[in-house]
Design a protein around this motif. Structure first.
Motif, PDB file in Angstrom:
ATOM      1  N   VAL A 128       0.840  -1.326  -0.120  1.00 34.21           N
ATOM      2  CA  VAL A 128       0.029  -0.006   0.037  1.00 34.21           C
ATOM      3  C   VAL A 128       0.744   1.219  -0.160  1.00 34.21           C
ATOM      4  CG1 VAL A 128      -1.806   1.295   1.406  1.00 34.21           C
ATOM      5  CG2 VAL A 128      -2.035  -0.953   1.034  1.00 34.21           C
ATOM      6  N   LEU A 129       1.871   1.233   0.718  1.00 36.00           N
ATOM      7  CA  LEU A 129       2.873   2.326   0.737  1.00 36.00           C
ATOM      8  C   LEU A 129       3.534   2.732  -0.626  1.00 36.00           C
ATOM      9  CD1 LEU A 129       4.180   1.942   4.475  1.00 36.00           C
ATOM     10  CD2 LEU A 129       2.821   4.063   3.397  1.00 36.00           C
ATOM     11  N   ALA A 130       3.858   1.284  -1.412  1.00 34.62           N
ATOM     12  CA  ALA A 130       4.480   1.624  -2.483  1.00 34.62           C
ATOM     13  C   ALA A 130       3.256   2.079  -3.672  1.00 34.62           C
ATOM     14  CB  ALA A 130       5.180   0.305  -2.978  1.00 34.62           C
ATOM     15  N   LEU A 131       2.193   2.099  -3.422  1.00 33.83           N
ATOM     16  CA  LEU A 131       1.119   2.577  -4.350  1.00 33.83           C
ATOM     17  C   LEU A 131       0.861   1.450  -5.250  1.00 33.83           C
ATOM     18  CD1 LEU A 131       2.151   6.235  -5.246  1.00 33.83           C
ATOM     19  CD2 LEU A 131       0.473   5.711  -3.480  1.00 33.83           C
ATOM     20  N   ALA A 132       0.898   0.496  -4.734  1.00 35.45           N
ATOM     21  CA  ALA A 132       0.428  -0.873  -5.297  1.00 35.45           C
ATOM     22  C   ALA A 132      -0.719  -1.465  -4.867  1.00 35.45           C
ATOM     23  CB  ALA A 132       1.653  -1.845  -5.433  1.00 35.45           C
ATOM     24  N   ASP A 133      -1.842  -0.900  -4.837  1.00 40.29           N
ATOM     25  CA  ASP A 133      -3.040  -1.161  -4.250  1.00 40.29           C
ATOM     26  C   ASP A 133      -3.451  -2.556  -4.701  1.00 40.29           C
ATOM     27  OD1 ASP A 133      -3.662  -0.008  -6.754  1.00 40.29           O
ATOM     28  OD2 ASP A 133      -5.643   1.021  -6.058  1.00 40.29           O
ATOM     29  N   PHE A 134      -3.631  -2.829  -5.956  1.00 41.83           N
ATOM     30  CA  PHE A 134      -3.898  -4.025  -6.448  1.00 41.83           C
ATOM     31  C   PHE A 134      -3.251  -5.412  -5.924  1.00 41.83           C
ATOM     32  CE2 PHE A 134      -4.117  -7.579  -9.418  1.00 41.83           C
ATOM     33  CZ  PHE A 134      -5.641  -7.722  -9.371  1.00 41.83           C
ATOM     34  N   VAL A 135      -1.837  -5.043  -5.819  1.00 44.30           N
ATOM     35  CA  VAL A 135      -1.083  -6.090  -5.279  1.00 44.30           C
ATOM     36  C   VAL A 135      -1.408  -6.404  -3.750  1.00 44.30           C
ATOM     37  CG1 VAL A 135       1.232  -6.835  -4.934  1.00 44.30           C
ATOM     38  CG2 VAL A 135       0.744  -5.747  -7.139  1.00 44.30           C
ATOM     39  N   ALA A 136      -1.502  -5.391  -3.101  1.00 43.65           N
ATOM     40  CA  ALA A 136      -1.715  -5.289  -1.766  1.00 43.65           C
ATOM     41  C   ALA A 136      -3.200  -6.146  -1.459  1.00 43.65           C
ATOM     42  CB  ALA A 136      -1.887  -3.848  -1.030  1.00 43.65           C
ATOM     43  N   ILE A 137      -4.292  -5.919  -2.103  1.00 43.37           N
ATOM     44  CA  ILE A 137      -5.601  -6.506  -2.145  1.00 43.37           C
ATOM     45  C   ILE A 137      -5.274  -8.016  -2.246  1.00 43.37           C
ATOM     46  CG2 ILE A 137      -7.723  -6.613  -3.222  1.00 43.37           C
ATOM     47  CD1 ILE A 137      -7.707  -3.547  -3.528  1.00 43.37           C
ATOM     48  N   THR A 138      -4.528  -8.219  -3.564  1.00 42.76           N
ATOM     49  CA  THR A 138      -4.403  -9.831  -3.991  1.00 42.76           C
ATOM     50  C   THR A 138      -3.409 -10.409  -2.657  1.00 42.76           C
ATOM     51  OG1 THR A 138      -4.062  -8.899  -6.272  1.00 42.76           O
ATOM     52  CG2 THR A 138      -3.337 -11.090  -5.771  1.00 42.76           C
ATOM     53  N   GLN A 139      -2.636  -9.666  -2.389  1.00 42.40           N
ATOM     54  CA  GLN A 139      -1.726 -10.409  -1.172  1.00 42.40           C
ATOM     55  C   GLN A 139      -2.697 -10.885   0.048  1.00 42.40           C
ATOM     56  OE1 GLN A 139       1.629 -10.923  -0.635  1.00 42.40           O
ATOM     57  NE2 GLN A 139       1.532 -11.308   1.507  1.00 42.40           N
ATOM     58  N   VAL A 140      -3.568  -9.888   0.303  1.00 43.02           N
ATOM     59  CA  VAL A 140      -4.560 -10.248   1.482  1.00 43.02           C
ATOM     60  C   VAL A 140      -5.786 -11.297   1.342  1.00 43.02           C
ATOM     61  CG1 VAL A 140      -6.302  -9.289   3.018  1.00 43.02           C
ATOM     62  CG2 VAL A 140      -4.314  -7.808   2.622  1.00 43.02           C
ATOM     63  N   VAL A 141      -6.310 -11.126  -0.274  1.00 38.40           N
ATOM     64  CA  VAL A 141      -7.101 -12.087  -0.404  1.00 38.40           C
ATOM     65  C   VAL A 141      -6.626 -13.473  -0.707  1.00 38.40           C
ATOM     66  CG1 VAL A 141      -9.066 -12.465  -2.157  1.00 38.40           C
ATOM     67  CG2 VAL A 141      -8.855 -10.602  -1.252  1.00 38.40           C
ATOM     68  N   ILE A 142      -5.651 -13.617  -1.419  1.00 34.71           N
ATOM     69  CA  ILE A 142      -4.905 -14.890  -1.853  1.00 34.71           C
ATOM     70  C   ILE A 142      -4.205 -15.458  -0.797  1.00 34.71           C
ATOM     71  CG2 ILE A 142      -3.592 -16.005  -3.417  1.00 34.71           C
ATOM     72  CD1 ILE A 142      -4.430 -14.262  -5.713  1.00 34.71           C
ATOM     73  N   TYR A 143      -3.092 -14.766  -0.390  1.00 36.26           N
ATOM     74  CA  TYR A 143      -2.207 -15.484   0.627  1.00 36.26           C
ATOM     75  C   TYR A 143      -2.929 -15.592   1.967  1.00 36.26           C
ATOM     76  CZ  TYR A 143       1.019 -15.677  -2.903  1.00 36.26           C
ATOM     77  OH  TYR A 143       1.756 -15.804  -4.003  1.00 36.26           O
ATOM     78  N   VAL A 144      -3.394 -14.229   2.607  1.00 29.04           N
ATOM     79  CA  VAL A 144      -3.904 -14.317   3.848  1.00 29.04           C
ATOM     80  C   VAL A 144      -5.335 -15.171   3.980  1.00 29.04           C
ATOM     81  CG1 VAL A 144      -4.594 -12.868   5.786  1.00 29.04           C
ATOM     82  CG2 VAL A 144      -2.690 -12.254   4.543  1.00 29.04           C
ATOM     83  N   GLY A 145      -6.219 -14.780   2.839  1.00 31.43           N
ATOM     84  CA  GLY A 145      -7.386 -15.461   2.904  1.00 31.43           C
ATOM     85  C   GLY A 145      -7.446 -16.939   2.602  1.00 31.43           C
ATOM     86  N   GLY A 146      -6.677 -17.309   1.725  1.00 31.02           N
ATOM     87  CA  GLY A 146      -6.626 -18.701   1.151  1.00 31.02           C
ATOM     88  C   GLY A 146      -5.469 -19.278   1.406  1.00 31.02           C
ATOM     89  N   ILE A 147      -4.219 -19.159   1.383  1.00 32.31           N
ATOM     90  CA  ILE A 147      -3.206 -20.101   1.591  1.00 32.31           C
ATOM     91  C   ILE A 147      -3.052 -20.106   3.048  1.00 32.31           C
ATOM     92  CG2 ILE A 147      -0.805 -20.359   1.088  1.00 32.31           C
ATOM     93  CD1 ILE A 147      -2.222 -20.710  -1.284  1.00 32.31           C
ATOM     94  N   LEU A 148      -2.870 -18.955   3.653  1.00 35.21           N
ATOM     95  CA  LEU A 148      -2.695 -19.196   5.134  1.00 35.21           C
ATOM     96  C   LEU A 148      -3.838 -20.162   5.828  1.00 35.21           C
ATOM     97  CD1 LEU A 148      -0.672 -18.374   7.152  1.00 35.21           C
ATOM     98  CD2 LEU A 148      -2.049 -16.555   7.824  1.00 35.21           C
ATOM     99  N   VAL A 149      -5.137 -19.943   5.309  1.00 36.43           N
ATOM    100  CA  VAL A 149      -6.250 -20.521   6.291  1.00 36.43           C
ATOM    101  C   VAL A 149      -6.251 -22.126   5.845  1.00 36.43           C
ATOM    102  CG1 VAL A 149      -8.702 -20.972   5.812  1.00 36.43           C
ATOM    103  CG2 VAL A 149      -7.791 -18.696   5.992  1.00 36.43           C
ATOM    104  N   LEU A 150      -5.573 -22.438   4.541  1.00 42.86           N
ATOM    105  CA  LEU A 150      -5.306 -23.764   4.234  1.00 42.86           C
ATOM    106  C   LEU A 150      -4.205 -24.324   4.899  1.00 42.86           C
ATOM    107  CD1 LEU A 150      -5.654 -23.828   0.319  1.00 42.86           C
ATOM    108  CD2 LEU A 150      -7.318 -24.638   1.878  1.00 42.86           C
ATOM    109  N   ILE A 151      -3.227 -23.732   5.357  1.00 44.59           N
ATOM    110  CA  ILE A 151      -2.169 -24.154   6.287  1.00 44.59           C
ATOM    111  C   ILE A 151      -2.685 -24.244   7.686  1.00 44.59           C
ATOM    112  CG2 ILE A 151      -0.103 -23.483   7.233  1.00 44.59           C
ATOM    113  CD1 ILE A 151       0.667 -21.865   4.662  1.00 44.59           C
ATOM    114  N   LEU A 152      -3.513 -23.362   8.085  1.00 44.77           N
ATOM    115  CA  LEU A 152      -4.228 -23.573   9.406  1.00 44.77           C
ATOM    116  C   LEU A 152      -5.088 -24.704   9.566  1.00 44.77           C
ATOM    117  CD1 LEU A 152      -4.312 -22.172  11.939  1.00 44.77           C
ATOM    118  CD2 LEU A 152      -6.096 -20.865  11.170  1.00 44.77           C
TER     119      LEU A 152
END
Length: 182
Positions: free
Chosen positions: A47-71
């Motif tokens: 977000v600080l690097a003005l890459a809003d799409f990458v930040a949203i993708t990071q949260v949705v895919i990695y935090v919301g998807g992959i990390l939940v699968l690991i958990l």
């Protein structure tokens, strides 16, 4: 030092500290939750690097998807498997880790060399971008452009990434199933 720089250093510290904790922790549960914090702090850096799409993708895919699968894989794994993993010898330096330490050392030397020798404020491509006013400002809307390109020009790589994520889902489901005793 302005507020953006302070936020950058705070987010960078949180990212690095939590990543080191993930790698050094002996508790798998604590490592998973600190990995959650690492991924969120990394999204903050985007977000600080003005890459809003990458930040949203990071949260949705990695935090919301992959990390939940690991958990879920951790929660559904058998107690015997987890106890066997905890009883393994955990030596910091051993013969089978020498290659990893060697590659990490080389990577660290190269990274340190780049940080010390590169003058980031006077790189030619940055200077030419500033002269031609080809810089990203916070008012530019990149998300629309990225969405159109993902569904037209870059459809094949986008689908390849979706297959990769499906493979991660199948792998997590395979790891989480109970083994049959004979």
């Amino acid at each position: 030092m302005n507020l953006i720089q302070v936020l950058f250093y705070v987010m960078a510290f949180i990212t690095l500290a939590s990543a080191i904790f993930v790698a050094a922790s002996k508790s798998l549960v604590r490592s998973i939750f600190m990995f959650f914090i690492t991924l969120f702090a990394l999204a903050g850096l985007y977000v600080l690097a003005l890459a809003d799409f990458v930040a949203i993708t990071q949260v949705v895919i990695y935090v919301g998807g992959i990390l939940v699968l690991i958990l879920f894989a951790f929660m559904l794994s058998g107690r015997e498997t987890l106890e066997a993993l905890e009883k393994q010898k955990k030596q910091f330096i051993s013969a089978n880790k020498i290659a990893a330490f060697f590659l990490s050392g080389i990577f660290f030397v190269v990274l340190l060399n780049m940080v010390l020798k590169v003058d980031a404020d006077h790189l030619p491509w940055i200077s030419s971008a500033i002269k031609t006013s080809n810089v990203i400002t916070p008012i530019n809307i990149n998300t629309d452009n990225i969405g159109i390109n993902l569904m037209t020009r870059y459809l094949l790589p986008f689908e390849a990434i979706s297959i990769l994520l499906m493979m991660a889902l199948i792998g997590a489901a395979h790891l989480s199933r109970k083994e049959q005793t004979l």
